[in-house]
Write an enzyme that holds these catalytic residues in place. Sequence first.
Site, short mmCIF file in Angstrom:
data_model
loop_
_atom_site.label_atom_id
_atom_site.label_comp_id
_atom_site.label_asym_id
_atom_site.label_seq_id
_atom_site.Cartn_x
_atom_site.Cartn_y
_atom_site.Cartn_z
N ASP A 26 41.15 -28.33 44.35
CA ASP A 26 42.57 -28.43 44.01
C ASP A 26 43.38 -27.39 44.77
O ASP A 26 43.04 -26.20 44.73
CB ASP A 26 42.76 -28.20 42.50
CG ASP A 26 42.25 -29.37 41.68
OD1 ASP A 26 41.37 -29.16 40.83
OD2 ASP A 26 42.74 -30.48 41.90
N ASP A 64 41.29 -38.11 37.33
CA ASP A 64 41.36 -36.64 37.35
C ASP A 64 42.15 -36.15 36.15
O ASP A 64 43.33 -36.41 36.02
CB ASP A 64 42.05 -36.19 38.65
CG ASP A 64 42.06 -34.68 38.81
OD1 ASP A 64 42.60 -34.20 39.83
OD2 ASP A 64 41.54 -33.99 37.91
C1 DX5 Z 1 44.50 -30.34 37.34
C2 DX5 Z 1 43.50 -30.62 38.44
C3 DX5 Z 1 42.16 -31.06 37.93
C4 DX5 Z 1 41.55 -30.09 36.92
C5 DX5 Z 1 40.89 -30.91 35.85
O1 DX5 Z 1 45.79 -30.43 37.85
O2 DX5 Z 1 43.95 -31.63 39.31
O3 DX5 Z 1 41.28 -31.30 38.99
O4 DX5 Z 1 40.58 -29.29 37.49
O5 DX5 Z 1 40.45 -30.05 34.87
P1 DX5 Z 1 40.15 -30.59 33.38
O6 DX5 Z 1 38.86 -31.36 33.48
O7 DX5 Z 1 40.05 -29.33 32.59
O8 DX5 Z 1 41.31 -31.44 33.01
ZN ZN Z 2 42.57 -32.31 40.85
#
Ligand code: DX5
Ligand code: ZN
Length: 221
Positions: A35, A176
């Site tokens: 990310d 996601d």
């Molecule tokens: C949030 C990111 C995700 C995040 C997901 O904006 O795009 O990739 O890491 O994390 P969780 O699984 O905690 O929602």
């Molecule tokens: Zn992400």
Amino acid sequence: MNGMLSPSLMCADVLNLQSELTVLDKMGVEYIHLDFMDNRFVSNITLDTGLIKATKSVLTQMKRDIHIMAYEPQQYFDRMDIGEGDIVSVHYEACEKLSDVIADIRQRGASPFLAISPDTPAEVLCDFFDVIDGCLVMTVYPGFAGRPIVPGSFEKLARVKSLIKESGKNILMEVDGHVSWDLCRKMRDCGADIFVAGSSSLYQKGLDIEDAVARMRELVK
Ligand code: DX5
Ligand code: ZN
């Protein structure tokens, strides 16, 4: 085709990222989710371009799944060393000239995916089905790990999948956000192909990563 995993590196042990990458790479996990945030499109900063570039020197078979939550993402492509084998997801909401951005990703030998935030309707993807290899459906509001799933996310996933089927194109759907132990099977049933696994599954405190990967594989078969 079985569901594929893309563990979210921003949720891993940030003081031991190289070993986190190596363990996943050795296990044959398909993707690592990286990310990138510009503190403008979303109010947060996570992995920086130098780290994202450096991951290439560690990976032997796992592919990079780069999620760019930033305005005008092209400005970062060189610094991330975008190239062959990478998935690069850019946000529909963040790009002025989206077709040019997608073409730039393709020209670098990478795979363009179009990301949509929860408030963006699935239908916007249709205009890009001829030029993308996949889409990233955000089931939380982007910017932070640990956020709750947005109501209506399963209907959204199912809608995107039906639009893809209607198009007849071979387009992958990645999910996601809050991909949790109890929801990932339902996300698979809605047609998700790639699962971004973060704090609500693989990186829950105290789990053995090898056991967690095996458990998630079973759930998203
Ligand atoms: C949030 C990111 C995700 C995040 C997901 O904006 O795009 O990739 O890491 O994390 P969780 O699984 O905690 O929602
Ligand atoms: Zn992400």
